[in-house]
Scaffold this motif. Structure first.
Motif, PDB file in Angstrom:
ATOM      1  N   VAL A 107      84.298  39.702 -26.169  1.00 23.37           N
ATOM      2  CA  VAL A 107      84.326  38.481 -27.115  1.00 23.37           C
ATOM      3  C   VAL A 107      85.254  37.245 -26.478  1.00 23.37           C
ATOM      4  O   VAL A 107      84.910  36.303 -26.602  1.00 23.37           O
ATOM      5  CB  VAL A 107      85.005  38.884 -28.462  1.00 23.37           C
ATOM      6  CG1 VAL A 107      85.340  37.622 -29.301  1.00 23.37           C
ATOM      7  CG2 VAL A 107      83.946  39.893 -29.108  1.00 23.37           C
ATOM      8  N   SER A 163      86.891  44.857 -36.755  1.00 32.04           N
ATOM      9  CA  SER A 163      85.975  43.778 -36.896  1.00 32.04           C
ATOM     10  C   SER A 163      85.991  42.523 -37.926  1.00 32.04           C
ATOM     11  O   SER A 163      85.785  41.479 -37.472  1.00 32.04           O
ATOM     12  CB  SER A 163      84.440  44.190 -36.890  1.00 32.04           C
ATOM     13  OG  SER A 163      84.062  45.694 -37.119  1.00 32.04           O
ATOM     14  N   CYS A 164      86.390  42.923 -38.948  1.00 33.89           N
ATOM     15  CA  CYS A 164      86.824  41.867 -39.722  1.00 33.89           C
ATOM     16  C   CYS A 164      87.995  40.687 -39.321  1.00 33.89           C
ATOM     17  O   CYS A 164      87.705  39.523 -39.126  1.00 33.89           O
ATOM     18  CB  CYS A 164      87.524  42.002 -41.143  1.00 33.89           C
ATOM     19  SG  CYS A 164      85.975  42.991 -42.147  1.00 33.89           S
ATOM     20  N   GLU A 166      88.380  40.451 -35.894  1.00 33.83           N
ATOM     21  CA  GLU A 166      87.975  39.686 -34.839  1.00 33.83           C
ATOM     22  C   GLU A 166      86.860  38.341 -35.402  1.00 33.83           C
ATOM     23  O   GLU A 166      87.016  37.394 -34.945  1.00 33.83           O
ATOM     24  CB  GLU A 166      86.792  40.465 -34.035  1.00 33.83           C
ATOM     25  CG  GLU A 166      87.378  41.510 -33.260  1.00 33.83           C
ATOM     26  CD  GLU A 166      88.036  41.018 -31.800  1.00 33.83           C
ATOM     27  OE1 GLU A 166      87.269  40.263 -31.315  1.00 33.83           O
ATOM     28  OE2 GLU A 166      89.074  41.486 -31.475  1.00 33.83           O
ATOM     29  N   ALA A 167      86.263  38.690 -36.481  1.00 35.28           N
ATOM     30  CA  ALA A 167      85.543  37.676 -37.131  1.00 35.28           C
ATOM     31  C   ALA A 167      86.607  36.560 -37.877  1.00 35.28           C
ATOM     32  O   ALA A 167      86.173  35.285 -37.626  1.00 35.28           O
ATOM     33  CB  ALA A 167      84.541  38.303 -38.540  1.00 35.28           C
ATOM     34  N   LEU A 168      87.645  36.921 -38.143  1.00 39.13           N
ATOM     35  CA  LEU A 168      88.621  35.811 -38.795  1.00 39.13           C
ATOM     36  C   LEU A 168      89.239  35.140 -37.392  1.00 39.13           C
ATOM     37  O   LEU A 168      89.225  34.008 -37.526  1.00 39.13           O
ATOM     38  CB  LEU A 168      89.873  36.492 -39.454  1.00 39.13           C
ATOM     39  CG  LEU A 168      89.478  37.022 -40.807  1.00 39.13           C
ATOM     40  CD1 LEU A 168      90.568  37.849 -41.181  1.00 39.13           C
ATOM     41  CD2 LEU A 168      89.072  35.972 -41.767  1.00 39.13           C
ATOM     42  N   PHE A 170      87.549  34.471 -34.798  1.00 39.37           N
ATOM     43  CA  PHE A 170      86.304  33.342 -34.631  1.00 39.37           C
ATOM     44  C   PHE A 170      86.379  32.274 -35.567  1.00 39.37           C
ATOM     45  O   PHE A 170      86.135  31.080 -35.188  1.00 39.37           O
ATOM     46  CB  PHE A 170      84.890  34.532 -34.737  1.00 39.37           C
ATOM     47  CG  PHE A 170      83.666  33.712 -34.307  1.00 39.37           C
ATOM     48  CD1 PHE A 170      83.566  33.863 -32.994  1.00 39.37           C
ATOM     49  CD2 PHE A 170      82.940  32.837 -35.217  1.00 39.37           C
ATOM     50  CE1 PHE A 170      82.314  33.504 -32.501  1.00 39.37           C
ATOM     51  CE2 PHE A 170      81.782  32.357 -34.914  1.00 39.37           C
ATOM     52  CZ  PHE A 170      81.386  32.362 -33.382  1.00 39.37           C
ATOM     53  N   GLN A 171      86.660  32.610 -36.719  1.00 38.63           N
ATOM     54  CA  GLN A 171      86.500  31.650 -37.993  1.00 38.63           C
ATOM     55  C   GLN A 171      87.699  30.424 -37.819  1.00 38.63           C
ATOM     56  O   GLN A 171      87.502  29.432 -38.091  1.00 38.63           O
ATOM     57  CB  GLN A 171      86.675  32.146 -39.388  1.00 38.63           C
ATOM     58  CG  GLN A 171      86.491  31.500 -40.559  1.00 38.63           C
ATOM     59  CD  GLN A 171      86.154  32.342 -41.576  1.00 38.63           C
ATOM     60  OE1 GLN A 171      85.149  33.110 -41.523  1.00 38.63           O
ATOM     61  NE2 GLN A 171      86.588  31.943 -42.812  1.00 38.63           N
TER      62      GLN A 171
END
Lengths: 345, 345
Positions: A107, A163-164, A166-168, A170-171
């Motif tokens: 990522v 994974s949340c 990682e998503a944060l 990203f966000q």
């Protein structure tokens, strides 16, 4: 003439506060069990597919300090539950951690981790996706095979939370308005949750199920992991790349706005804030710019604030252990707290 | 003047053999349950993270035919086990399938699936890794929450096998010497294993555990899925891209050497083999080259061989159902076999 490395100026104040704690001290009471974890890892990394064996062999050879298996085993030991199941669970948590790092490096497009090439660096992003998926599946299959139902639920929750995280990440990438609570939510999800899973699974081994005890150990691990990550994030500004194997500023270049900068952007004077903001959003810095960035964070108290916050959270972790039986295991878990905040890599 | 599409010449012989079977016919006996699966999917795709919701919403809106939930539900129904648990398991298998496709598209760098943009196409590879991991974790957590222990073990095994399939695909990419047994191992792992998991989980719902019955249903699904994939691989040469949403030759351009080509390389004359080999290793073809490639495969009997082999494996799947109770569910599963080999997308 040797160039003075970028990190040198501020490195001292960060690392001098308390004497360094070595991971060996933390691991002493479960040293033998950790060796068994290593043996089981080697078995579980063996696959029928030659290319997966090559990649797996590399992953295994470059594994780190086994912090998560260590705190899992210590939590089990503290409650007298250091069984074969604890060793299996410790092995599985290290596999899940390895899988998460492999995906994380893909990522982040990181070519190096601890100075060694990553899976995506040595092979490709594709191979990193495949290898991570394989390890996640092996981890779950191992828990099913050993009928570790509680561990399975906790592990699935933690993988979802990671994974949340990682998503944060990203966000919030390159967002200088990210707040301290948002940052803490992110690092809890990214790092705290799996260490919380380790301590909860450790104490849950042996099938006694006191929900309050499970919850307390989980919260202990969540705090330990969150403090650990704040210190990790300080390294991006202050550590010696020779020791961490990672150039300074590489997280910031990836858009990760971490606590020292968040605190500095909040607490700096109006004028410093403007300069800081502009510097923070660059992806490359000249040595002079990097120095200036660090000086501004220092002047606004960003490093001191992050260290204080890590210490606060570490103290909360310590308080959660207060009622636990005294002995080598508790002592080692307290050492683990010291280690989380007083290490140089 | 309209250009004659590349695929047109050979499309007829491939698709004329038997009348097309529609998925609606297969799904009729479990239509209501499939609607409940859709409702549960919507719930399970809801997350606390805005960006994951956006991505998840897109994934949900572009989901396909639900072949795996269908055969899971039909297998459960055939043995009188069409309970709430069956619907949960069917939902979970669709999540696992979605996760696998999201990672698979990132591995293959596919920008489109069924003519719609993929997660990596619309966002990034990074987001595809994160979203896939999140769905895998949610899938496992859901099985733990509903205490579907058998399903959990089967699912973990299938996810592991699917990553082995991806690894084999990586290993055999652009290798014109790949053999038919190697190809079958690969497609079993990539596609057969999850469909085998669906049928085994379906029959295993309800807690009766006859290992021979579980094994028979698993093998039924393995065969069904493998036949399905051989036909899928024929589409790369013969299907109408307007129907599949995928340009012809895109698998071959990715280095996927599939059965029609393997058989042709094996059975062609010495001279044709040389030309075929050279053409197969290109990554782009002029319309004339693509036509020549297809003609050589046709001449060596590659398409006919692949169709025969798919039919053989489908017949083996049918034989595994021979002792099962007659009724709408069995009829629909037999329809599913017909569908696997006689469809146009």
């Amino acid at each position: 003439m040797l160039r003075r490395p970028l990190w040198a100026a501020a490195a001292r104040p960060a690392l001098e506060r308390s004497p360094l704690v070595s991971i060996t001290q933390v691991q002493r009471p479960v040293r033998r069990e950790l060796e068994q974890v290593q043996v089981q890892l080697r078995e579980l990394f063996r696959t029928p597919i030659p290319i997966l064996n090559q990649v797996g062999g590399h992953v295994l050879a470059t594994r780190g300090k086994k912090f998560r298996p260590t705190v899992l085993l210590l939590s089990a030991k503290l409650r007298g539950r250091l069984s074969a199941d604890a060793i299996v669970a410790a092995t599985v948590i290290e596999m899940v951690h390895a899988a998460a790092l492999i995906h994380d490096d893909a990522v982040d497009k990181s070519g190096l981790r601890r100075g060694l090439p990553t899976v995506n660096g040595l092979w490709t992003d594709e191979m990193a996706i495949i290898m991570g998926d394989y390890l996640y599946a092996q981890a779950m299959a191992t828990l099913v095979r050993h009928q570790l139902g509680h561990a399975m639920g906790v592990m699935a929750r933690a993988v979802g939370e990671m994974s949340c995280g990682e998503a944060l990440e990203f966000q919030y990438a390159y967002d200088p308005d990210v707040t301290e609570p948002q940052y803490e939510e992110l690092i809890f999800a990214k790092t705290g949750s799996l260490i919380g899973a380790a301590t909860e699974i450790g104490v849950g081994i042996g099938r006694t199920r006191d929900p309050r005890m499970l919850e307390r150990y989980r919260r202990f691990g969540d705090h330990l992991g969150t403090a650990f990550q704040i210190v990790d994030d300080l390294f991006d500004y202050l550590a010696d790349p020779q020791v961490t194997g990672k150039p300074v500023g590489s997280d910031l270049a990836d858009g990760k706005i971490t606590l020292p900068l968040i605190a500095a952007l909040r607490d700096a004077t109006e004028r410093d804030r403007k300069t800081l903001r502009a510097l923070a959003l660059k992806k490359r810095w000249t040595p002079g710019q990097w120095d200036r960035l660090r000086t501004l964070i220092e002047r606004a108290g960003g490093f001191a604030y992050a260290r204080r916050r890590a210490q606060q959270i570490a103290d909360q972790a310590r308080a959660l252990l207060a009622g636990e039986p005294r002995g080598v295991a508790r002592q080692a878990l307290e050492r683990a707290i010291d280690y989380a905040v007083a290490r140089d890599h």
